[in-house]
Design a protein around this motif. Sequence first.
Motif, PDB file in Angstrom:
ATOM      1  N   GLY A  59     -39.998 -12.688 -13.807  1.00 34.20           N
ATOM      2  CA  GLY A  59     -40.576 -11.492 -14.430  1.00 34.20           C
ATOM      3  C   GLY A  59     -42.055 -11.345 -14.080  1.00 34.20           C
ATOM      4  N   ARG A  60     -42.882 -11.267 -15.089  1.00 35.94           N
ATOM      5  CA  ARG A  60     -44.322 -11.062 -14.886  1.00 35.94           C
ATOM      6  C   ARG A  60     -45.099 -12.367 -14.752  1.00 35.94           C
ATOM      7  N   LEU A  61     -44.407 -13.484 -14.740  1.00 40.06           N
ATOM      8  CA  LEU A  61     -45.052 -14.789 -14.637  1.00 40.06           C
ATOM      9  C   LEU A  61     -44.733 -15.430 -13.293  1.00 40.06           C
ATOM     10  N   LEU A  74     -50.719 -20.472 -13.534  1.00 39.84           N
ATOM     11  CA  LEU A  74     -49.719 -19.578 -14.094  1.00 39.84           C
ATOM     12  C   LEU A  74     -50.344 -18.191 -14.085  1.00 39.84           C
ATOM     13  N   HIS A  75     -49.821 -17.336 -13.231  1.00 41.24           N
ATOM     14  CA  HIS A  75     -50.380 -16.003 -13.070  1.00 41.24           C
ATOM     15  C   HIS A  75     -49.555 -14.989 -13.847  1.00 41.24           C
ATOM     16  N   ILE A  76     -50.270 -14.153 -14.581  1.00 40.23           N
ATOM     17  CA  ILE A  76     -49.619 -13.119 -15.384  1.00 40.23           C
ATOM     18  C   ILE A  76     -49.929 -11.765 -14.748  1.00 40.23           C
ATOM     19  N   THR A  77     -48.904 -11.031 -14.442  1.00 38.69           N
ATOM     20  CA  THR A  77     -49.077  -9.726 -13.811  1.00 38.69           C
ATOM     21  C   THR A  77     -48.726  -8.618 -14.793  1.00 38.69           C
ATOM     22  N   ALA A  78     -49.635  -7.678 -14.950  1.00 44.16           N
ATOM     23  CA  ALA A  78     -49.402  -6.515 -15.817  1.00 44.16           C
ATOM     24  C   ALA A  78     -48.878  -6.935 -17.177  1.00 44.16           C
ATOM     25  N   ALA A  79     -49.712  -7.647 -17.893  1.00 46.64           N
ATOM     26  CA  ALA A  79     -49.304  -8.257 -19.169  1.00 46.64           C
ATOM     27  C   ALA A  79     -48.735  -7.234 -20.152  1.00 46.64           C
ATOM     28  N   VAL A  80     -47.746  -7.692 -20.910  1.00 48.53           N
ATOM     29  CA  VAL A  80     -47.183  -6.908 -22.001  1.00 48.53           C
ATOM     30  C   VAL A  80     -47.254  -7.742 -23.278  1.00 48.53           C
ATOM     31  N   HIS A  81     -47.163  -7.077 -24.422  1.00 45.38           N
ATOM     32  CA  HIS A  81     -47.344  -7.754 -25.713  1.00 45.38           C
ATOM     33  C   HIS A  81     -46.375  -8.923 -25.890  1.00 45.38           C
ATOM     34  N   ASP A  82     -45.160  -8.778 -25.361  1.00 42.77           N
ATOM     35  CA  ASP A  82     -44.150  -9.825 -25.512  1.00 42.77           C
ATOM     36  C   ASP A  82     -44.550 -11.154 -24.882  1.00 42.77           C
ATOM     37  N   LEU A  83     -45.545 -11.129 -24.028  1.00 40.12           N
ATOM     38  CA  LEU A  83     -45.989 -12.376 -23.411  1.00 40.12           C
ATOM     39  C   LEU A  83     -46.955 -13.160 -24.305  1.00 40.12           C
TER      40      LEU A  83
END
Lengths: 111, 115
Positions: A59-61, A74-83
């Motif tokens: 996913g976004r990770l 650990l790269h987070i792309t286009a973070a969303v609240h659920d993360l």
Amino acid sequence: ELKVEQNPLFLSMQEGKNYTIYCNYSTTSDRLYWYRQDPGKSLESLFVLLSNGAVKQEGRLMASLDTKARLSTLHITAAVHDLSATYFCAGRSGNTGKLIFGQGTTLQVKP
Amino acid sequence: EAGVAQSPRYKIIEKRQSVAFWCNPISGHATLYWYQQILGQGPKLLIQFQNNGVVDDSQLPKDRFSAERLKGVDSTLKIQPAKLEDSAVYLCASSLGTANTGELFFGEGSRLTVL
């Protein structure tokens, strides 16, 4: 003995932004693990990185491992609240297989 | 596949009392771990079993903590007498063994409050 350090320890970010969590370790560790922990919950395995240069994405990770630099990210792309959660990295120590955990990085994603 | 089971989920005791936690690992997992997680910190290993033998108990405060894994399956962790600083979540984890990925699977944890 193996020591694992994460930074930052706390990260507040806006939805849609990118960011990276860093995990440094002190001695040789042949593999690196990332876990997620939600408040009051147990640890959920995210990634197992087994060799130098390993990259895994869900996913976004995205997690990567550089054993020469003793560094995992650990790269987070286009973070969303659920993360929003606390993320731990862990290295494997010695021959026993025990995992040594970092202090954790608490990620707060704001709308 | 059933996960790691732990009980009780919560326990409140007074200092100097005793408490015991139980863990049932994932079926077939030879290695079992007990970790202590103090609020705001990463988990710290207390003891590691391979089948029913102890592999590592170097961080276990043996004057008050004890653990056993009879028949290489279930495990119990006991604290006697408890101190205020023992307030933490006690996490049980299991794995197939070091020959595999070494990934640990954690239970929900037992939250201990010592008053």
